[in-house]
Design a protein around this motif. Sequence first.
Motif, PDB file in Angstrom:
ATOM      1  N   UNK A  51       0.691  -1.252   0.066  1.00  0.00           N
ATOM      2  CA  UNK A  51       0.102  -0.046  -0.003  1.00  0.00           C
ATOM      3  C   UNK A  51       0.865   1.251  -0.142  1.00  0.00           C
ATOM      4  N   UNK A  52       1.916   1.166   0.519  1.00  0.00           N
ATOM      5  CA  UNK A  52       2.946   2.244   0.587  1.00  0.00           C
ATOM      6  C   UNK A  52       3.616   2.736  -0.597  1.00  0.00           C
ATOM      7  N   UNK A  53       3.784   4.016  -0.925  1.00  0.00           N
ATOM      8  CA  UNK A  53       4.538   4.314  -2.226  1.00  0.00           C
ATOM      9  C   UNK A  53       5.925   3.968  -1.894  1.00  0.00           C
ATOM     10  N   UNK A  54       6.664   3.463  -2.977  1.00  0.00           N
ATOM     11  CA  UNK A  54       8.399   3.221  -2.824  1.00  0.00           C
ATOM     12  C   UNK A  54       9.046   4.407  -3.271  1.00  0.00           C
ATOM     13  N   UNK A  55       8.479   5.402  -3.701  1.00  0.00           N
ATOM     14  CA  UNK A  55       9.123   6.728  -4.098  1.00  0.00           C
ATOM     15  C   UNK A  55       9.466   7.331  -2.910  1.00  0.00           C
ATOM     16  N   UNK A  56      10.732   7.637  -2.933  1.00  0.00           N
ATOM     17  CA  UNK A  56      11.406   8.134  -1.484  1.00  0.00           C
ATOM     18  C   UNK A  56      10.893   9.931  -1.279  1.00  0.00           C
ATOM     19  N   UNK A  57      10.363  10.192  -0.244  1.00  0.00           N
ATOM     20  CA  UNK A  57       9.861  11.560  -0.240  1.00  0.00           C
ATOM     21  C   UNK A  57      11.180  12.412  -0.059  1.00  0.00           C
ATOM     22  N   UNK A  58      10.737  13.663  -0.672  1.00  0.00           N
ATOM     23  CA  UNK A  58      11.772  14.631  -0.149  1.00  0.00           C
ATOM     24  C   UNK A  58      13.082  14.620  -0.845  1.00  0.00           C
ATOM     25  N   UNK A  59      12.835  14.124  -2.031  1.00  0.00           N
ATOM     26  CA  UNK A  59      14.157  13.763  -2.986  1.00  0.00           C
ATOM     27  C   UNK A  59      14.023  14.656  -4.531  1.00  0.00           C
ATOM     28  N   UNK A  60      14.971  14.997  -4.914  1.00  0.00           N
ATOM     29  CA  UNK A  60      14.824  15.539  -6.229  1.00  0.00           C
ATOM     30  C   UNK A  60      14.736  14.656  -7.242  1.00  0.00           C
ATOM     31  N   UNK A  61      15.945  13.526  -6.840  1.00  0.00           N
ATOM     32  CA  UNK A  61      15.978  12.520  -7.793  1.00  0.00           C
ATOM     33  C   UNK A  61      14.791  11.385  -7.524  1.00  0.00           C
ATOM     34  N   UNK A  62      14.340  10.747  -8.447  1.00  0.00           N
ATOM     35  CA  UNK A  62      13.455   9.122  -8.390  1.00  0.00           C
ATOM     36  C   UNK A  62      14.120   8.295  -7.892  1.00  0.00           C
ATOM     37  N   UNK A  63      13.907   8.005  -6.521  1.00  0.00           N
ATOM     38  CA  UNK A  63      14.735   6.811  -5.826  1.00  0.00           C
ATOM     39  C   UNK A  63      13.773   6.014  -5.266  1.00  0.00           C
ATOM     40  N   UNK A  64      13.658   4.637  -5.573  1.00  0.00           N
ATOM     41  CA  UNK A  64      12.697   3.713  -5.210  1.00  0.00           C
ATOM     42  C   UNK A  64      13.128   2.856  -3.983  1.00  0.00           C
ATOM     43  N   UNK A  65      12.404   3.021  -2.870  1.00  0.00           N
ATOM     44  CA  UNK A  65      12.797   2.094  -1.748  1.00  0.00           C
ATOM     45  C   UNK A  65      12.080   0.825  -1.680  1.00  0.00           C
ATOM     46  N   UNK A  66      13.046  -0.102  -2.266  1.00  0.00           N
ATOM     47  CA  UNK A  66      12.391  -1.578  -2.276  1.00  0.00           C
ATOM     48  C   UNK A  66      12.163  -2.128  -0.656  1.00  0.00           C
ATOM     49  N   UNK A  67      12.878  -1.898   0.128  1.00  0.00           N
ATOM     50  CA  UNK A  67      12.933  -2.486   1.385  1.00  0.00           C
ATOM     51  C   UNK A  67      13.451  -1.534   2.471  1.00  0.00           C
ATOM     52  N   UNK A  68      12.908  -0.938   3.135  1.00  0.00           N
ATOM     53  CA  UNK A  68      13.582  -0.157   4.588  1.00  0.00           C
ATOM     54  C   UNK A  68      14.582  -1.107   5.008  1.00  0.00           C
ATOM     55  N   UNK A  69      14.289  -2.316   5.368  1.00  0.00           N
ATOM     56  CA  UNK A  69      15.070  -3.006   6.280  1.00  0.00           C
ATOM     57  C   UNK A  69      15.109  -4.434   5.569  1.00  0.00           C
ATOM     58  N   UNK A  70      15.987  -5.058   4.908  1.00  0.00           N
ATOM     59  CA  UNK A  70      15.675  -6.318   4.454  1.00  0.00           C
ATOM     60  C   UNK A  70      15.262  -7.301   5.208  1.00  0.00           C
ATOM     61  N   UNK A  71      15.927  -7.283   6.719  1.00  0.00           N
ATOM     62  CA  UNK A  71      15.453  -8.373   7.594  1.00  0.00           C
ATOM     63  C   UNK A  71      14.199  -8.429   8.084  1.00  0.00           C
TER      64      UNK A  71
END
Length: 732
Positions: free
Chosen positions: A546-566
């Motif tokens: 449900x959450x957007x993977x597009x990192x907030x407050x960045x000028x570049x488009x950065x996709x956060x796939x997993x905040x913590x792989x563990x």
Amino acid sequence: MKLTSIASLCILCSSGSVFAGPFENCPSKAFLMQDSVAKLYGIDLVSAKATTIAASLTREGAANTSSVNAVGFNYKDQYMYGYSKQSPGSVVQIGDDYNMTELDVTGLPDTNFYVGDIQVTGTGASQEAFYFVYTPKFGLYKIPLNDDLTQTINSIHYTDSENWNLNIFDFAFHPNSNLLYAMESNGNLHEINVDNATTTLITQLDTSGDSGAFGAAYFDVNGQFYASNNKSGKIHKIDLSVSPVVGYTPTAVVFTSGPKSGQNDGARCAIAEVKVTDNSIDFGDAPNGYATTLADSGPRHLYDPNDDGQNLVYLGASVDGENINTAADLAAEPIDNSDDGVAFVTDFVGGQTTQVIVTASQNSYLYAWVDWNQDQVFSSDEVALDKVAINAGDNSLLIAVPETTLEGNTWARFRVTDGTEASNISATGGVSGGEVEDYEITTYASDAYPSESDWVTLSYEDKWPFAGDYDFNDLVTHFRSTRYKENGAIVGYRIEGEIVGVGATYHNGFAVRLYDQINASTQRRVARSEVDEANISFSIDGVAQENSPLEANRSDAIIIVMEDVWDYVQKNSGCQYFRTEANCQNGSKVTFSVTIPLLAPKALADSPANVLDPFIFASNDHFHGEFMNNVDKRGWEVHLKNRAPTEAFAQSLYNVSGSDDASNPAGNTYFQTASGLPWAMEIGSAWQHPIENIDITNAYSKFAAFATSAGKNSITWYSEPQLSKVITSGAQ
């Protein structure tokens, strides 16, 4: 105008035989004689509809008990003729009451003829008719049908025709050239000249995998030859409008799927046209290059317009019919308003899977084709759905889009049937029941790295800027990236992969920065503002996030796939890490997929190589080394060698005391040691990563030579592991 011979006027003849009346006109339908006790059917070649004309025939007023073969239609006198096997075997005339009257023919051998047709020559008062029969063992015989048929008729044998050795089961006379044509079981098409008793092999036709006898052969007035296969029921159409065949090679297309039979023989008035005569046949709508019209053996389905709808099989809310005989007919009625049965949920993108919703009136079978290469042909390798069973109502179906598909507008064809047709149907040809719906669609090409079906392996060390244990298994993931294209521009991206190993004590996230490689020296980042964030599709282990993977407050488009792989991997019992220890190799991989559409197309880069920037970063609220105590955790990143960090990176980390890192931003060198060894690698295949605490240079003896030579030496180092030092079980 009906032509009548003297013989057809004879009501009571000297032999005592009663001759039935002739057929009223030159019928468009083909006659098909089947079964060991002859039954006569009428075949509408347009729609494949088979109608029982005579469930039983009589012979001289008594019940017929045998097969009837070698049938032909004599359009000079409007009678059919055939050879009845019933003892004694004889040539018979068949009239409109389907009573067979024996003809007294001499000179025929004692055998069963099963190949025959009528030749009509001349015009007007000089018109003559001859009945020809053939059997391989005895050859070809000619039987005149021009005088008093109540008298003895002398047959004429063609010398040496018994040596032709043609493996044929029916033949038909061309209405213009009066040459005979026949097709053998293997598709060999023969031309027979009865004037000089010669046979010519024209070509071997591709008959769509049909084997066995072509037991019924017909012509129409335009010189189109039709051959019906006993085993499959398919009626193949061959263009022989040029006869004799000179200067071109005929081809066969499936014209109709008719009834199949173990015993099959056909006849037709060769001067009758084959055409649509009512609106009970549904045609496709694709432009005529897609073989849509009847003249091109277009797709068509017969239905009963008087049916209340309870028994009809169709797509969507209704079905209607058209007269689409020619290209002009198609141009006059290009849109079928009943084409409403297929809804397209997702785009057709090269290398991906698209979803369609198909609505059917009844439980039925669905076929589909898509012209992926846009050559206006639905070829055999463009089958998208092949006799898929669907239920009444809505059906969700998936179509795999080839990675080689071209971008642009093209056409898709869907056909539904009740499954009673003789065999699997093709993109053209007629069947009874069902509906065909054609749709214009848009397809999108893609660049997939490394390909639509392969992975690269990304392997990371998380002790940067310190060398650490250098086992390259702190995070190991298979990875693939795709760029979607439209009209020569990029319209979106897709990243997908699977986590295959986590040997880290630290907690790391996994992310991908989007950028394009304009040329060998220039990179162009994708701005966050260019991404259509509302339509991003994001899933982990097949579960939509449900959450957007597009990192907030960045000028570049950065996709956060997993905040913590563990947070996503599951260690096996007794294991400290995930798939990096010798006895902990078989944990379930964690899959991920993110599709990122752009708000507007971007100019296409020069190279289809991997132009994305996958990296790891330190997870918030977890220890990541003493040197990070006063630094925002998100400021720590590890990228592939010589990939610059993101805008979130903490520049102070270049100056950590005791660092093994030799990054030099001014010289565009990043994340490597003084000897050129990296902290992150991309391996060009699914890779066997080192076991915990095994230095990669020990697990792969040629790695150091590869890394320190900037990739010029030992380029296949990853294919030569020390097997006792790498994860082998389930690693791929």
